[in-house]
Design a protein around this motif. Structure first.
Motif, PDB file in Angstrom:
ATOM      1  N   ASP A  72    -107.969  35.272  63.437  1.00 55.60           N
ATOM      2  CA  ASP A  72    -107.434  36.056  62.328  1.00 55.60           C
ATOM      3  C   ASP A  72    -107.849  35.472  60.986  1.00 55.60           C
ATOM      4  O   ASP A  72    -107.151  34.651  60.387  1.00 55.60           O
ATOM      5  CB  ASP A  72    -105.917  36.189  62.405  1.00 55.60           C
ATOM      6  CG  ASP A  72    -105.417  37.333  61.512  1.00 55.60           C
ATOM      7  OD1 ASP A  72    -106.243  37.905  60.769  1.00 55.60           O
ATOM      8  OD2 ASP A  72    -104.222  37.657  61.571  1.00 55.60           O
ATOM      9  N   ARG A  74    -108.116  37.238  58.316  1.00 50.29           N
ATOM     10  CA  ARG A  74    -107.646  38.101  57.227  1.00 50.29           C
ATOM     11  C   ARG A  74    -106.934  37.340  56.112  1.00 50.29           C
ATOM     12  O   ARG A  74    -107.240  37.560  54.926  1.00 50.29           O
ATOM     13  CB  ARG A  74    -106.738  39.200  57.797  1.00 50.29           C
ATOM     14  CG  ARG A  74    -107.444  40.152  58.754  1.00 50.29           C
ATOM     15  CD  ARG A  74    -106.458  41.179  59.324  1.00 50.29           C
ATOM     16  NE  ARG A  74    -105.373  40.529  60.042  1.00 50.29           N
ATOM     17  CZ  ARG A  74    -104.235  41.140  60.390  1.00 50.29           C
ATOM     18  NH1 ARG A  74    -104.041  42.414  60.071  1.00 50.29           N
ATOM     19  NH2 ARG A  74    -103.296  40.491  61.055  1.00 50.29           N
ATOM     20  N   VAL A 100    -101.037  39.999  54.502  1.00 46.31           N
ATOM     21  CA  VAL A 100    -101.325  40.384  55.885  1.00 46.31           C
ATOM     22  C   VAL A 100    -100.029  40.760  56.602  1.00 46.31           C
ATOM     23  O   VAL A 100     -99.976  41.734  57.362  1.00 46.31           O
ATOM     24  CB  VAL A 100    -102.053  39.252  56.635  1.00 46.31           C
ATOM     25  CG1 VAL A 100    -102.103  39.530  58.138  1.00 46.31           C
ATOM     26  CG2 VAL A 100    -103.469  39.087  56.098  1.00 46.31           C
ATOM     27  N   TYR A 101     -98.968  39.998  56.341  1.00 46.42           N
ATOM     28  CA  TYR A 101     -97.663  40.308  56.938  1.00 46.42           C
ATOM     29  C   TYR A 101     -97.194  41.713  56.548  1.00 46.42           C
ATOM     30  O   TYR A 101     -96.755  42.500  57.398  1.00 46.42           O
ATOM     31  CB  TYR A 101     -96.631  39.267  56.494  1.00 46.42           C
ATOM     32  CG  TYR A 101     -95.196  39.729  56.636  1.00 46.42           C
ATOM     33  CD1 TYR A 101     -94.575  39.783  57.881  1.00 46.42           C
ATOM     34  CD2 TYR A 101     -94.466  40.138  55.510  1.00 46.42           C
ATOM     35  CE1 TYR A 101     -93.260  40.231  58.004  1.00 46.42           C
ATOM     36  CE2 TYR A 101     -93.162  40.579  55.629  1.00 46.42           C
ATOM     37  CZ  TYR A 101     -92.561  40.627  56.878  1.00 46.42           C
ATOM     38  OH  TYR A 101     -91.267  41.081  57.002  1.00 46.42           O
ATOM     39  N   ASP A 104     -99.331  44.425  58.229  1.00 51.07           N
ATOM     40  CA  ASP A 104     -98.968  44.600  59.637  1.00 51.07           C
ATOM     41  C   ASP A 104     -97.602  45.270  59.784  1.00 51.07           C
ATOM     42  O   ASP A 104     -97.381  46.063  60.702  1.00 51.07           O
ATOM     43  CB  ASP A 104     -98.961  43.246  60.350  1.00 51.07           C
ATOM     44  CG  ASP A 104    -100.364  42.692  60.560  1.00 51.07           C
ATOM     45  OD1 ASP A 104    -101.339  43.448  60.382  1.00 51.07           O
ATOM     46  OD2 ASP A 104    -100.482  41.494  60.891  1.00 51.07           O
ATOM     47  N   LYS A 105     -96.689  44.949  58.879  1.00 54.56           N
ATOM     48  CA  LYS A 105     -95.346  45.533  58.924  1.00 54.56           C
ATOM     49  C   LYS A 105     -95.399  47.054  58.825  1.00 54.56           C
ATOM     50  O   LYS A 105     -94.658  47.764  59.528  1.00 54.56           O
ATOM     51  CB  LYS A 105     -94.507  44.958  57.782  1.00 54.56           C
ATOM     52  CG  LYS A 105     -93.098  45.537  57.676  1.00 54.56           C
ATOM     53  CD  LYS A 105     -92.354  44.914  56.486  1.00 54.56           C
ATOM     54  CE  LYS A 105     -90.972  45.527  56.303  1.00 54.56           C
ATOM     55  NZ  LYS A 105     -90.261  44.935  55.131  1.00 54.56           N
ATOM     56  N   ASN A 107     -98.328  48.799  59.189  1.00 53.80           N
ATOM     57  CA  ASN A 107     -99.528  49.257  59.897  1.00 53.80           C
ATOM     58  C   ASN A 107    -100.577  49.815  58.933  1.00 53.80           C
ATOM     59  O   ASN A 107    -101.054  50.944  59.073  1.00 53.80           O
ATOM     60  CB  ASN A 107     -99.168  50.311  60.950  1.00 53.80           C
ATOM     61  CG  ASN A 107    -100.306  50.558  61.935  1.00 53.80           C
ATOM     62  OD1 ASN A 107    -101.169  49.707  62.132  1.00 53.80           O
ATOM     63  ND2 ASN A 107    -100.311  51.733  62.552  1.00 53.80           N
ATOM     64  N   ASP A 109    -104.319  49.019  56.703  1.00 55.38           N
ATOM     65  CA  ASP A 109    -105.524  48.206  56.616  1.00 55.38           C
ATOM     66  C   ASP A 109    -105.211  47.025  55.694  1.00 55.38           C
ATOM     67  O   ASP A 109    -104.738  47.218  54.564  1.00 55.38           O
ATOM     68  CB  ASP A 109    -106.663  49.053  56.033  1.00 55.38           C
ATOM     69  CG  ASP A 109    -108.011  48.343  56.033  1.00 55.38           C
ATOM     70  OD1 ASP A 109    -108.058  47.137  55.724  1.00 55.38           O
ATOM     71  OD2 ASP A 109    -109.016  49.008  56.324  1.00 55.38           O
ATOM     72  N   TYR A 110    -105.469  45.804  56.152  1.00 56.03           N
ATOM     73  CA  TYR A 110    -105.092  44.619  55.374  1.00 56.03           C
ATOM     74  C   TYR A 110    -105.779  44.561  54.017  1.00 56.03           C
ATOM     75  O   TYR A 110    -105.326  43.875  53.093  1.00 56.03           O
ATOM     76  CB  TYR A 110    -105.415  43.347  56.168  1.00 56.03           C
ATOM     77  CG  TYR A 110    -106.883  42.965  56.163  1.00 56.03           C
ATOM     78  CD1 TYR A 110    -107.386  42.028  55.260  1.00 56.03           C
ATOM     79  CD2 TYR A 110    -107.781  43.551  57.048  1.00 56.03           C
ATOM     80  CE1 TYR A 110    -108.726  41.684  55.240  1.00 56.03           C
ATOM     81  CE2 TYR A 110    -109.119  43.214  57.039  1.00 56.03           C
ATOM     82  CZ  TYR A 110    -109.589  42.277  56.137  1.00 56.03           C
ATOM     83  OH  TYR A 110    -110.921  41.948  56.123  1.00 56.03           O
ATOM     84  N   ARG A 162     -97.571  54.093  53.364  1.00 54.04           N
ATOM     85  CA  ARG A 162     -97.399  54.497  54.760  1.00 54.04           C
ATOM     86  C   ARG A 162     -96.726  55.869  54.870  1.00 54.04           C
ATOM     87  O   ARG A 162     -97.214  56.762  55.560  1.00 54.04           O
ATOM     88  CB  ARG A 162     -96.590  53.424  55.499  1.00 54.04           C
ATOM     89  CG  ARG A 162     -96.026  53.827  56.864  1.00 54.04           C
ATOM     90  CD  ARG A 162     -97.040  54.478  57.787  1.00 54.04           C
ATOM     91  NE  ARG A 162     -98.185  53.629  58.074  1.00 54.04           N
ATOM     92  CZ  ARG A 162     -99.283  54.069  58.682  1.00 54.04           C
ATOM     93  NH1 ARG A 162     -99.400  55.356  59.034  1.00 54.04           N
ATOM     94  NH2 ARG A 162    -100.289  53.251  58.915  1.00 54.04           N
TER      95      ARG A 162
END
Length: 204
Positions: A72, A74, A100-101, A104-105, A107, A109-110, A162
């Motif tokens: 990872d 990222r 990044v967190y 991901d939380k 969903n 693209d980082y 999102r």
């Protein structure tokens, strides 16, 4: 005498073959161990700048090896992006992990949040005083949204992206632009796309 010469030649040939085989096996073993070593360094805090220069493996992308990506990369990419652009978001390692967190939380693209922040405020350099608003949320003539912290700003922006964009099928920078900043006439999506590409390839 002839038989002795034949036997001697055979022994020399076998010795050379054995030597070459041992040398090849040793080289192969060291090559296979190297990716594992890189991953070990990645997880134990070894200089990540050195890790990002590794490009000798199949699947390497612009200086980022497959082995590093498996661990990872990222957060490292985001941290370097922030540092290269002298962002006030520091320490950079913390913000690499945090962004990044959040991605991901929700969903995402980082690359999306730091790319938008780069376009909207040059990574939080130029924002309304005390607003912690790095992503241009609610910035208009009637006032500006304010947040208690940068973390709150990025979290809210991720939630909005999102629920009000990606969940409605607006996924690419070009599609997001038409709702996020409809008066930009294409300049916004071009810039965000460029910054996302830089984050993917480490071409800062």
């Amino acid at each position: 005498m002839k038989q002795i010469l034949i036997v001697s030649g055979w022994l020399v040939g076998m010795s050379l073959t054995l030597f070459v085989s041992i040398l090849s096996l040793n080289t192969l073993t060291r090559t296979q161990e190297l990716p594992a070593l890189i991953l070990s360094q990645l997880t134990t805090g070894t200089d990540t700048n050195k890790l990002l220069t590794v490009s000798n493996f199949s699947g390497a992308v612009k200086g980022i090896s497959t082995a590093v990506q498996t661990g990872d990369a990222r957060p490292i990419l985001i941290a370097q992006f922030l540092e290269e652009n002298n962002s006030p978001l520091s320490p950079y390692d913390y913000w690499g992990d945090y962004l990044v967190y959040v991605a991901d939380k929700y969903n995402l693209d980082y690359r999306l949040l730091p790319a938008i922040a780069m376009q909207e405020s040059t990574l939080c350099k130029f924002i309304p005083p005390d607003s912690h608003n790095c992503l241009g949320l609610g910035v208009h003539s009637q006032g500006t949204w304010e947040f208690p912290s940068y973390e709150a700003n990025f979290d809210k922006a991720a939630e909005i992206l999102r629920t009000n964009y990606l969940d409605e099928g607006l996924i690419t920078p070009e599609e997001i632009q038409d709702k996020y900043t409809p008066l930009s006439q294409g300049s916004w999506q071009k810039a965000v796309s460029k910054f996302m590409y830089q984050l993917e390839t480490a071409e800062f």
